[in-house]
Scaffold this motif. Structure first.
Motif, PDB file in Angstrom:
ATOM      1  N   ILE A  44       5.971  13.677 -11.760  1.00  0.00           N
ATOM      2  CA  ILE A  44       6.485  13.641 -13.131  1.00  0.00           C
ATOM      3  C   ILE A  44       5.582  14.446 -14.047  1.00  0.00           C
ATOM      4  CG2 ILE A  44       6.833  12.105 -15.120  1.00  0.00           C
ATOM      5  CD1 ILE A  44       7.905  10.010 -13.183  1.00  0.00           C
ATOM      6  N   LYS A  45       4.269  14.332 -13.870  1.00  0.00           N
ATOM      7  CA  LYS A  45       3.325  15.091 -14.698  1.00  0.00           C
ATOM      8  C   LYS A  45       3.475  16.589 -14.474  1.00  0.00           C
ATOM      9  CE  LYS A  45      -0.248  11.640 -15.327  1.00  0.00           C
ATOM     10  NZ  LYS A  45      -1.623  11.253 -15.031  1.00  0.00           N
TER      11      LYS A  45
ATOM     12  N   ARG B 226       0.833  -1.203   0.000  1.00  0.00           N
ATOM     13  CA  ARG B 226       0.000   0.000   0.000  1.00  0.00           C
ATOM     14  C   ARG B 226       0.873   1.260   0.000  1.00  0.00           C
ATOM     15  NH1 ARG B 226      -4.450   0.667   4.534  1.00  0.00           N
ATOM     16  NH2 ARG B 226      -3.695   2.739   4.988  1.00  0.00           N
ATOM     17  N   GLN B 227       1.938   1.234   0.796  1.00  0.00           N
ATOM     18  CA  GLN B 227       2.849   2.371   0.869  1.00  0.00           C
ATOM     19  C   GLN B 227       3.576   2.555  -0.471  1.00  0.00           C
ATOM     20  OE1 GLN B 227       5.848   1.954   3.869  1.00  0.00           O
ATOM     21  NE2 GLN B 227       6.170   4.175   4.029  1.00  0.00           N
TER      22      GLN B 227
ATOM     23  N   LEU C 116       2.159   6.645  -6.941  1.00  0.00           N
ATOM     24  CA  LEU C 116       1.177   7.665  -7.311  1.00  0.00           C
ATOM     25  C   LEU C 116       1.769   9.065  -7.155  1.00  0.00           C
ATOM     26  CD1 LEU C 116      -1.734   7.125  -8.257  1.00  0.00           C
ATOM     27  CD2 LEU C 116      -2.480   7.938  -6.032  1.00  0.00           C
ATOM     28  N   GLU C 117       2.493   9.294  -6.060  1.00  0.00           N
ATOM     29  CA  GLU C 117       3.141  10.599  -5.836  1.00  0.00           C
ATOM     30  C   GLU C 117       4.163  10.884  -6.930  1.00  0.00           C
ATOM     31  OE1 GLU C 117       4.881  10.955  -1.957  1.00  0.00           O
ATOM     32  OE2 GLU C 117       3.016  10.341  -0.977  1.00  0.00           O
ATOM     33  N   LEU C 118       4.960   9.867  -7.271  1.00  0.00           N
ATOM     34  CA  LEU C 118       5.974  10.061  -8.311  1.00  0.00           C
ATOM     35  C   LEU C 118       5.344  10.345  -9.674  1.00  0.00           C
ATOM     36  CD1 LEU C 118       8.552   7.293  -7.332  1.00  0.00           C
ATOM     37  CD2 LEU C 118       8.848   9.766  -7.140  1.00  0.00           C
TER      38      LEU C 118
END
Length: 164
Positions: free
Chosen positions: A157-158, A144-145, A151-153
Motif C-alpha cells: 500500500i505504501k 505468524r503467517q 506486513l506485505e500488504l
C-alpha cells in the motif's frame, strides 16, 4: 435486684441452654435454693423448652435404629475378639520373650498402583493435552503467517500510494 428483674434478665434461658458462665450458674443455683418462685419459673421454662425441642424434632429415617444397633453390635464383637487375641498374645509372648523377632517388609515392585478408572482419566488428559498442543502450534503458525501477510500488504500500500 428484685427477683422479677433477675428472672427477666435472660439468665434462666442461658442456664437452660447450657451457655451460661460459671458465675451465672452459681447465681442460678443460689437463687433456686433461696426463692421458690424462681425454682417454679425455671422448671416451667425447662418444660417449655423441652416441648419446643420435641415439636421441632425431625424423625430419623426408617431403619436407622436397626443400622445403628447393628454397627454397635459389630463394634462390641470386635472389641471382644481383640481382648481374646491380646490375652492369647500375652501368654505366647512369654514363650518368645528371649527371641528377637523382626518382620521383613518388601514391596513387589517400585511402581505406584492406581485404580483402573484413574488410568483412563490420565490417558484422556494426556491425549487432550496433545490435541491442545497441536491446536496451539497451528494457531501460532497461522497468526505468524497472517502477521507477515499484513506486513506485505502495508508495504504494498505504501509503494502504490500516490505521492502528494
Amino acid at each position: 435486684m428484685e427477683i422479677k428483674e433477675i428472672m427477666e434478665s435472660g439468665i434462666m434461658e442461658t442456664y437452660i441452654m447450657g451457655i451460661a458462665t460459671e458465675q451465672e450458674i452459681e447465681q442460678v443455683l443460689t437463687l433456686r435454693k433461696q426463692f421458690p418462685e424462681f425454682e417454679q419459673e425455671l422448671t416451667k421454662l425447662e418444660y417449655d423448652m423441652e416441648v419446643l425441642a420435641q415439636g421441632m424434632a425431625i424423625p430419623p429415617p426408617p431403619g436407622i435404629l436397626a443400622k445403628i444397633e447393628h454397627e454397635v453390635n459389630e463394634i462390641q464383637l470386635r472389641e471382644q475378639k481383640v481382648e481374646k487375641f491380646s490375652e492369647q498374645e500375652h501368654t505366647t509372648n512369654r514363650e518368645y520373650a528371649n527371641k528377637d523377632r523382626y518382620i521383613e517388609v518388601e514391596s513387589e515392585s517400585s511402581h505406584m498402583r492406581i485404580h483402573k478408572a484413574w488410568r483412563w482419566v490420565f490417558a484422556a488428559v494426556f491425549i487432550l493435552a496433545k490435541i491442545f498442543l497441536g491446536f496451539a502450534i497451528y494457531f501460532y503458525l497461522a497468526n505468524r503467517q497472517a502477521q507477515e501477510k499484513i506486513l506485505e500488504l502495508k508495504t504494498e500500500i505504501k509503494q502504490n500510494a500516490p505521492i502528494r
